[in-house]
Design an enzyme around this catalytic site. Structure first.
Site, PDB file in Angstrom:
ATOM      1  N   LYS A 292       0.827  -1.216   0.000  1.00 24.54           N
ATOM      2  CA  LYS A 292       0.000   0.000   0.000  1.00 24.54           C
ATOM      3  C   LYS A 292       0.858   1.261   0.000  1.00 24.54           C
ATOM      4  O   LYS A 292       0.489   2.265  -0.602  1.00 24.54           O
ATOM      5  CB  LYS A 292      -0.961  -0.014   1.189  1.00 24.54           C
ATOM      6  CG  LYS A 292      -2.023  -1.104   1.032  1.00 24.54           C
ATOM      7  CD  LYS A 292      -3.299  -0.785   1.785  1.00 24.54           C
ATOM      8  CE  LYS A 292      -4.391  -1.764   1.368  1.00 24.54           C
ATOM      9  NZ  LYS A 292      -5.631  -1.591   2.119  1.00 24.54           N
TER      10      LYS A 292
ATOM     11  N   LYS B  91      -6.127 -10.704 -11.536  1.00 27.40           N
ATOM     12  CA  LYS B  91      -7.285 -10.980 -10.696  1.00 27.40           C
ATOM     13  C   LYS B  91      -8.366  -9.926 -10.909  1.00 27.40           C
ATOM     14  O   LYS B  91      -8.041  -8.755 -11.054  1.00 27.40           O
ATOM     15  CB  LYS B  91      -6.824 -10.918  -9.224  1.00 27.40           C
ATOM     16  CG  LYS B  91      -7.330 -12.031  -8.360  1.00 27.40           C
ATOM     17  CD  LYS B  91      -6.748 -11.941  -6.960  1.00 27.40           C
ATOM     18  CE  LYS B  91      -7.340 -10.803  -6.161  1.00 27.40           C
ATOM     19  NZ  LYS B  91      -7.206 -10.945  -4.702  1.00 27.40           N
TER      20      LYS B  91
ATOM     21  N   LYS C 247     -11.179  -4.208  -8.100  1.00 29.59           N
ATOM     22  CA  LYS C 247     -11.654  -2.836  -8.276  1.00 29.59           C
ATOM     23  C   LYS C 247     -10.523  -1.889  -8.592  1.00 29.59           C
ATOM     24  O   LYS C 247     -10.677  -0.948  -9.338  1.00 29.59           O
ATOM     25  CB  LYS C 247     -12.326  -2.357  -6.985  1.00 29.59           C
ATOM     26  CG  LYS C 247     -13.809  -2.391  -7.047  1.00 29.59           C
ATOM     27  CD  LYS C 247     -14.400  -1.472  -5.998  1.00 29.59           C
ATOM     28  CE  LYS C 247     -14.179  -0.020  -6.385  1.00 29.59           C
ATOM     29  NZ  LYS C 247     -14.806   0.918  -5.462  1.00 29.59           N
TER      30      LYS C 247
HETATM   31  P1  AMP Z   1     -10.559  -7.066  -1.571  1.00 30.86           P
HETATM   32  O1  AMP Z   1     -11.580  -6.021  -1.233  1.00 30.86           O
HETATM   33  O2  AMP Z   1     -10.041  -6.981  -2.980  1.00 30.86           O
HETATM   34  O3  AMP Z   1      -9.463  -7.171  -0.541  1.00 30.86           O
HETATM   35  O4  AMP Z   1     -11.344  -8.458  -1.518  1.00 30.86           O
HETATM   36  C1  AMP Z   1     -11.973  -8.944  -0.359  1.00 30.86           C
HETATM   37  C2  AMP Z   1     -12.040 -10.464  -0.439  1.00 30.86           C
HETATM   38  O5  AMP Z   1     -12.771 -10.868  -1.636  1.00 30.86           O
HETATM   39  C3  AMP Z   1     -10.681 -11.148  -0.566  1.00 30.86           C
HETATM   40  O6  AMP Z   1     -10.109 -11.432   0.671  1.00 30.86           O
HETATM   41  C4  AMP Z   1     -11.018 -12.422  -1.323  1.00 30.86           C
HETATM   42  O7  AMP Z   1     -11.478 -13.413  -0.434  1.00 30.86           O
HETATM   43  C5  AMP Z   1     -12.167 -12.022  -2.220  1.00 30.86           C
HETATM   44  N1  AMP Z   1     -11.731 -11.689  -3.593  1.00 30.86           N
HETATM   45  C6  AMP Z   1     -11.365 -10.471  -4.070  1.00 30.86           C
HETATM   46  N2  AMP Z   1     -11.070 -10.529  -5.378  1.00 30.86           N
HETATM   47  C7  AMP Z   1     -11.227 -11.813  -5.772  1.00 30.86           C
HETATM   48  C8  AMP Z   1     -11.086 -12.505  -7.009  1.00 30.86           C
HETATM   49  N3  AMP Z   1     -10.747 -11.893  -8.125  1.00 30.86           N
HETATM   50  N4  AMP Z   1     -11.349 -13.840  -7.021  1.00 30.86           N
HETATM   51  C9  AMP Z   1     -11.736 -14.480  -5.890  1.00 30.86           C
HETATM   52  N5  AMP Z   1     -11.886 -13.879  -4.709  1.00 30.86           N
HETATM   53  C10 AMP Z   1     -11.647 -12.565  -4.622  1.00 30.86           C
END
Ligand code: AMP
Ligand code: TRP
Length: 333
Positions: free
Chosen positions: A109, A196, A199
């Protein structure tokens, strides 16, 4: 019943990756555990943000969780429970500076901030964030924490903090929280299937769980299938991702018949995309409808979330009472 806790930052949107990788599982396990699911707005103050936007996104995320099937009594808004911060301070005194410097997310970050501005402000909050996360977990004596692999290091830190606190005060007080990694597919970006779904990559890289049907269909229609990097006979990452989506949506019939086409060398990508679009739209339409219902009853739903936060807060207050006693702070409040 064992306790489960997990939290999500109020980031504005929830995408298919978040659903298949996290929220779907949170919904399922509500039957088997005492579950606490937090929208962690204190955490979102660690990076630059806009106050009005933060408040709006916090409510948005609470509504999204409810629309996905999280029970209202299991949802809380972190800042409604300031005991999280008090515990975080106490735990920060049993956390070493050195172990926080080893957190890779802090480095990531910080790099991210410095990418746009080499003199970017890096807050103590961002550095201390894993301790607040440990407080989120330990305050409810969570046995299990369903998280993605990206949170593994933070969870390990939570366990170390619990252990050190117990050792320092000679009392087996905090339980050692275990991660709950379930089989979850990794969903890739439709626009760039080498990465992946996320957002932070930009709008075309994620499919919004509450998006309009037209946009979702368009995004899937234009999903990249050939990345130009696959060797002959190997399925490209984009095509694999589309099959993965079919499987995740539980459209096994379409999945198997299209896979047979693929194996016979007769797969038309347009057919695969059509099937994926139908499956995804079939999954998300009920969520969008449910969200509209909740929004039509906004005032009551907000009251309900505040009430469940107040109820959950009682559990947190009990923990703080005990922690204050154990750690030598004055009692009597
Ligand atoms: P984030 O807000 O990107 O940290 O995502 C929160 C949670 O969503 C993560 O800890 C993962 O468990 C799940 N997640 C986020 N992006 C993906 C993805 N592309 N594929 C599968 N799980 C995801
Ligand atoms: N750090 C997590 C994330 O960025 C969110 C989070 C905060 C969390 N507190 C938590 C996750 C406690 C699990 C348990 O996704």
């Amino acid at each position: 019943m064992k306790n489960v806790l997990s939290c999500v930052q109020p980031t504005g949107d929830l995408h298919l990756g978040n659903y298949f990788g996290a929220v779907q599982n949170w919904v399922r396990i509500q039957e088997s555990y005492k579950c606490y699911y937090g929208v962690v707005d204190y955490h979102s103050m660690t990076m630059p943000y806009n106050p009005a936007q933060l408040r709006e996104n916090t409510w948005k995320m609470a509504f999204y969780l409810l629309a996905c099937g999280i029970k209202p009594e299991n949802v809380f808004i972190q800042s409604q429970i300031p005991e999280h911060v008090e515990l975080s301070w106490i735990l920060s005194c049993t956390t070493s500076y050195g172990e926080l410097t080893r957190m890779t997310q802090f480095k990531d970050k910080t790099d991210q901030l410095h990418e746009t501005d080499k003199d970017a402000f890096v807050s103590l909050g961002l550095f201390a964030y894993p301790v607040l996360q440990a407080a989120d977990i330990l305050i409810y004596h969570a046995d299990y924490v369903p998280v993605g692999k990206d949170q593994e290091q933070h969870l390990e830190l939570s366990r170390n903090i619990a252990q050190r606190f117990n050792h320092q005060f000679g009392k087996e007080y905090f339980v050692h929280p275990e991660p709950l990694f379930t089989e979850t597919p990794k969903i890739l970006s439709p626009a760039d299937p080498t990465r992946k779904m996320s957002k932070s990559l930009g709008e075309k890289h994620y499919i919004n769980l509450f998006g309009e049907e037209d946009r979702i269909r368009k995004q899937i229609k234009s999903a990249v299938t050939d990345t130009g990097e696959t060797t002959a006979g190997e399925m490209s990452a984009g095509v694999k991702n589309l099959f993965e989506l079919l499987r995740a949506c539980n459209s096994m019939e379409a999945h198997n018949s299209l896979m047979a086409d693929y194996n016979a060398g007769a797969l038309r990508y347009s057919d695969l995309k059509e099937a994926v679009a139908n499956a995804v739209v079939g999954l998300v339409n009920p969520f969008r409808e449910r969200l509209a219902e909740l929004q039509a009853d906004k005032k009551n739903v907000k009251t309900q979330v505040l009430e469940s936060s107040a109820e959950i807060r009682k559990r947190a207050q009990q923990t703080l009472k005990e922690v204050r006693e154990i750690s030598g702070l004055t009692s009597g409040r």
